[in-house]
Design a protein around this motif. Sequence first.
Motif, PDB file in Angstrom:
ATOM      1  N   SER A   1      -1.586 -10.185   5.321  1.00 65.81           N
ATOM      2  CA  SER A   1      -3.025  -9.944   5.191  1.00 65.81           C
ATOM      3  C   SER A   1      -3.496  -8.894   6.202  1.00 65.81           C
ATOM      4  CB  SER A   1      -3.818 -11.240   5.341  1.00 65.81           C
ATOM      5  OG  SER A   1      -3.710 -11.742   6.653  1.00 65.81           O
ATOM      6  N   VAL A   2      -2.895  -8.892   7.374  1.00 66.78           N
ATOM      7  CA  VAL A   2      -3.234  -7.865   8.362  1.00 66.78           C
ATOM      8  C   VAL A   2      -2.910  -6.476   7.809  1.00 66.78           C
ATOM      9  CG1 VAL A   2      -2.470  -6.868  10.571  1.00 66.78           C
ATOM     10  CG2 VAL A   2      -3.107  -9.283  10.442  1.00 66.78           C
TER      11      VAL A   2
ATOM     12  N   GLN B   1      -2.430  -5.648   4.643  1.00 70.25           N
ATOM     13  CA  GLN B   1      -3.209  -5.333   3.436  1.00 70.25           C
ATOM     14  C   GLN B   1      -4.619  -4.861   3.804  1.00 70.25           C
ATOM     15  OE1 GLN B   1      -2.134  -9.151   1.457  1.00 70.25           O
ATOM     16  NE2 GLN B   1      -2.119  -7.913  -0.398  1.00 70.25           N
ATOM     17  N   ASN B   2      -5.221  -5.533   4.778  1.00 70.99           N
ATOM     18  CA  ASN B   2      -6.554  -5.126   5.214  1.00 70.99           C
ATOM     19  C   ASN B   2      -6.528  -3.721   5.812  1.00 70.99           C
ATOM     20  OD1 ASN B   2      -8.964  -7.166   5.171  1.00 70.99           O
ATOM     21  ND2 ASN B   2      -7.106  -8.377   5.377  1.00 70.99           N
TER      22      ASN B   2
ATOM     23  N   ALA C   1      -6.218  -1.263   3.035  1.00 73.94           N
ATOM     24  CA  ALA C   1      -7.436  -1.167   2.224  1.00 73.94           C
ATOM     25  C   ALA C   1      -8.470  -0.263   2.891  1.00 73.94           C
ATOM     26  CB  ALA C   1      -8.012  -2.554   1.978  1.00 73.94           C
ATOM     27  N   HIS C   2      -8.439  -0.217   4.216  1.00 74.68           N
ATOM     28  CA  HIS C   2      -9.412   0.606   4.942  1.00 74.68           C
ATOM     29  C   HIS C   2      -8.763   1.808   5.607  1.00 74.68           C
ATOM     30  CE1 HIS C   2     -11.246  -3.573   5.039  1.00 74.68           C
ATOM     31  NE2 HIS C   2     -12.084  -2.862   4.318  1.00 74.68           N
ATOM     32  N   LEU C   3      -7.625   2.227   5.075  1.00 73.75           N
ATOM     33  CA  LEU C   3      -6.820   3.237   5.767  1.00 73.75           C
ATOM     34  C   LEU C   3      -7.586   4.517   6.132  1.00 73.75           C
ATOM     35  CD1 LEU C   3      -4.085   3.942   6.955  1.00 73.75           C
ATOM     36  CD2 LEU C   3      -3.332   4.699   4.712  1.00 73.75           C
ATOM     37  N   PRO C   4      -8.293   5.161   5.196  1.00 70.31           N
ATOM     38  CA  PRO C   4      -8.958   6.415   5.610  1.00 70.31           C
ATOM     39  C   PRO C   4      -9.994   6.194   6.714  1.00 70.31           C
ATOM     40  CG  PRO C   4      -9.526   5.837   3.330  1.00 70.31           C
ATOM     41  CD  PRO C   4      -8.444   4.903   3.756  1.00 70.31           C
ATOM     42  N   ASP C   5     -10.753   5.121   6.622  1.00 67.43           N
ATOM     43  CA  ASP C   5     -11.747   4.845   7.676  1.00 67.43           C
ATOM     44  C   ASP C   5     -11.058   4.585   9.012  1.00 67.43           C
ATOM     45  OD1 ASP C   5     -13.698   5.056   5.782  1.00 67.43           O
ATOM     46  OD2 ASP C   5     -13.909   2.898   5.468  1.00 67.43           O
TER      47      ASP C   5
ATOM     48  N   LEU D   1      -8.149   5.623  10.012  1.00 66.19           N
ATOM     49  CA  LEU D   1      -7.565   6.845  10.570  1.00 66.19           C
ATOM     50  C   LEU D   1      -8.640   7.679  11.259  1.00 66.19           C
ATOM     51  CD1 LEU D   1      -5.061   7.786   7.731  1.00 66.19           C
ATOM     52  CD2 LEU D   1      -4.460   7.285  10.108  1.00 66.19           C
ATOM     53  N   GLU D   2      -9.816   7.723  10.660  1.00 67.88           N
ATOM     54  CA  GLU D   2     -10.897   8.482  11.291  1.00 67.88           C
ATOM     55  C   GLU D   2     -11.354   7.811  12.582  1.00 67.88           C
ATOM     56  OE1 GLU D   2     -13.228  11.331   8.398  1.00 67.88           O
ATOM     57  OE2 GLU D   2     -13.710   9.233   7.979  1.00 67.88           O
TER      58      GLU D   2
ATOM     59  N   ILE E   1       1.163   7.743   8.906  1.00 67.44           N
ATOM     60  CA  ILE E   1      -0.276   7.441   8.870  1.00 67.44           C
ATOM     61  C   ILE E   1      -0.549   5.963   8.602  1.00 67.44           C
ATOM     62  CG2 ILE E   1      -1.109   9.735   8.192  1.00 67.44           C
ATOM     63  CD1 ILE E   1      -1.133   8.716   5.274  1.00 67.44           C
TER      64      ILE E   1
ATOM     65  N   TYR F   1       0.395   5.578  -1.759  1.00 65.95           N
ATOM     66  CA  TYR F   1      -0.884   4.871  -1.598  1.00 65.95           C
ATOM     67  C   TYR F   1      -1.654   4.768  -2.909  1.00 65.95           C
ATOM     68  CZ  TYR F   1      -5.237   3.630   0.878  1.00 65.95           C
ATOM     69  OH  TYR F   1      -6.363   2.996   1.340  1.00 65.95           O
TER      70      TYR F   1
END
Lengths: 477, 216, 259
Positions: free
Chosen positions: A61-62, A64-65, A68-72, A74-75, A245, A306
């Motif tokens: 779950s860690v 997956q979460n 799910a928010h990968l682009p945010d 990374l920023e 990434i 992805y």
Amino acid sequence: MNEQKASDTVDVREFHPRARAALADPQIRQNFRSAMDGLMGKRRTAFEGWDLEALRTLGASVRQNALAHLPDLLEQLEARLTANGIRVHWALDGDEACRIVTDICRARDAHSVIKGKSMVSEEMHLNHHLEQHGIDALESDLGEYLVQLAGETPSHIIMPAIHKNTGEISELMHDRTGTERSTDVEYLTASARQQLREKFMNADVGISGVNFAVAETGTLCLVENEGNGRMTTTVPPCHIAVTGIEKVVPTLADMSALLALLTRSATGQHITTYFNMISGPRRGEELDGPEEVHVVLVDNGRSGIYQDDELIDTLRCIRCGACMNHCPVYTRVGGHAYGTTYPGPIGKILMPHLIGLDEGRHLPSASSLCGACGEVCPVKIPIPDLLVRLRRESVDGDRLHPSVVRGHGAKRSTAEALAWKTWQWVHAHPAAYRLGTAAASHLRALQPDRLGAWTQYRSAPKLAARTLHQQVKDRRS
Amino acid sequence: MSARDTILQRLRNRTGDQLPTPERDFTAMERPDWSTGDKLARFRSAMEPVHGEIHNCRGGDWVATLSGLLSDRRVSRMLVGSGAEPLATLRASTQELPDILVYDEPVENWQQHLFNDVDAGLTTTRGGIAETGSLILWPTAEEPRLTSLVPPIHVALLKASELFGTLREAMAAQQWSHGMPTNALLVSGPSKTADIEQTLAYGVHGPRELIVLVVE
Amino acid sequence: MADTLKLYPTRPDKVYFYGTCLVDLFYPEAGMAGIRLLEREGIEVIFPQEQTCCGQPAYTSGYHDEARAVARRQLSLFPQDYPIVVPSGSCGGMMRQHYPQLFRDTDDQERAIGVADRVWELTDFLLNVCHIRLQDLGKPVTVAMHTSCSARRELGLGGTGPALLSQLDNVTLVEQARAEECCGFGGTFAVRHPEISGAMVSEKVSTLTDTGAREFVTTDCGCLMNIAGYAEKQDAPLEGQHILSFLWDRTSHDEGGSQ
């Protein structure tokens, strides 16, 4: 040194000859069997007293979460790292990542690089690239160092020199460094320490990987036992961290869950000797640590994986190697047979995205689908399901679900496709099936003793006198 | 378009379904509320098997313990940070101690000396973790990073009252998420490797010995 | 993976019996033993004569169009709401775990899920639905057991076979080293990668014979064919039987009349 050149010329398609050679080498067989037995036992012990299933669910779950928010994330990571004084670079592929690293080295007029263990740098063939630009890159993790001395590539992602025994290592160190021959591991280790200490002191740049990158604090985490990672990231005036990434997690709490799973799954340790959290270069009045820290965020196919709802699970991987340690195929053939940067089960599902299913066509099939890899995976990657998915793609076997991986369909042969069509026809026509199986049973005296590859090692299964269909029918009448 | 923008755009314009975000249930990681005694016992049972050496000391007694341990090992030069403690206690002590070298100038000025002539490094800690037998090191300008890495022996002072059950407890209590130092470390034993045929060998790149003085 | 919690049905009056193609052709006695064990429990066994193969060989080879075409024929074999029992962890796993995936995005998806939910591996069904009690009539014997990977990992049945064997007073079960490791069958894996598969089965036979047992039982005919076939070819002192044949032979006065 041109060890990476050697690895570049390895033809992944030649899996079978390499596997056969490994199977025929009793030393290789013995080295891997005993190492994997040891690692499996240590992992089992390390999780005693834990609810492993709940922990694995947490790990999954860690990850997956985070994905799910990968682009945010990374920023956020980029912003935090930058605020901490770490310079962030982005690379679409391995070549671009290599260029970034080389440019940083050139700007510092660096000629000597010391490296901590990094699978991403193996993926990028970074050493080879640096050599070509006149920069000497020396591996400092003992296993990587030995593999580099031998002009080889790692055969395991956690224990790179697992394919060698002490005697072989002693010979190698004697040949390459003049170390006295010895079977005393302490002695050999001390000799390597001596050689590498000089290198740490004189290196212009240290290059490491990253195990977790924490977005909330802008922290790069490294897991290690030897202290070479700390040396690499602390002694030279410049530290460059290269990472995929997908390694970013939102919080320190997420990191702590993955850390607990990583070391126990990998080597059966509750924790490694060093857990190194880097959140900036030397600052203010500090007296040591690098003046410059860089991070290279490497895509290299990951943003492609992805896109797919199933294949994305591959990106959960935290590189523990437990799937290799428990894989009956890996245990038999060893890491080099695969001819890929990442061997074993995780390599079979990861490499096709990096090299294409044409070159990697044998990878998905080299599994009995026993499921041991999926069972031990600390982040619950459904490896067997993904192997089936890639098998389907390698033969373009599903009109409803078109293939997406580069090089798909490369394994499709007219003969095999025809054989399965025939199989389909027989098994979709029950009357024909019954007639055929009954006839085969009736004529079983004519059954050949040799059935191709099957009877290379086994006797042929014997057809029963009457099929189950017939026997059930007989009872009724 | 830059690599950065290309990567982020690919990730943002993902073609597949909405990605799942299952709840993260950390209860699997929770440990019982150990007493200080339990924590000390756990700390010991986790660190000793990986060759960490632990000595319980009372108050200022730790200097006496240290003195004995270092003289047994014939340590002639020990590196200490420039912070007020533990330097003041060492200087005030009448115990027999090796030469104290204070880390008070940039490593570049004396790197050869540090790598070749220092036998031990003494550091404080920011606490310990019972579950895994780990020390929390939080290097600063007064106690630089290499003190705990380069000398063959690392001696660490740990206050028993600063022993936490788990890493998560320590991170929460010390509010790590509010700001991390340039380098923080968990140290759980002396440097080691099993890269040669899975045989353990200590002191491969970092210290061969880790001595923890637990101060009550 | 066997992630979902299993909810066993109450003991039914009737079941569908899905024999599997390997049992049909090579080990019908195991199928007959299964049928007789069920009947002895007072359950009526329906054997649809239209059954052929679950589709797994094509599925794991990547030929999903062909697998689906064959599997679709099987979906229509079980019109009533009876449990479907399968004397194989591998075929049972295919039907229970993979049919929903194979039929996703098709008109048959619901039907596939309806079938999948009713599929039970037969030893699991005997132990946990029938609550079978076995009375051993055989001579003392020592056996080893190899649980197939699909039974163990896809269906979570690692303890089922040993639990059944433990009911037999004269049977001593011994455990081989690395009991959880694959025997190297893996369907078409055995012929696509014969040397690797051969190395795996060779070690499996060694660990089994090292226990001192001269017989082994298994939940799956694929493993049986592989392990016993290797032992026979290498003249290793080891014979194998499907666990259902073994259970029936030891608890029945009828001398295995399934031949």
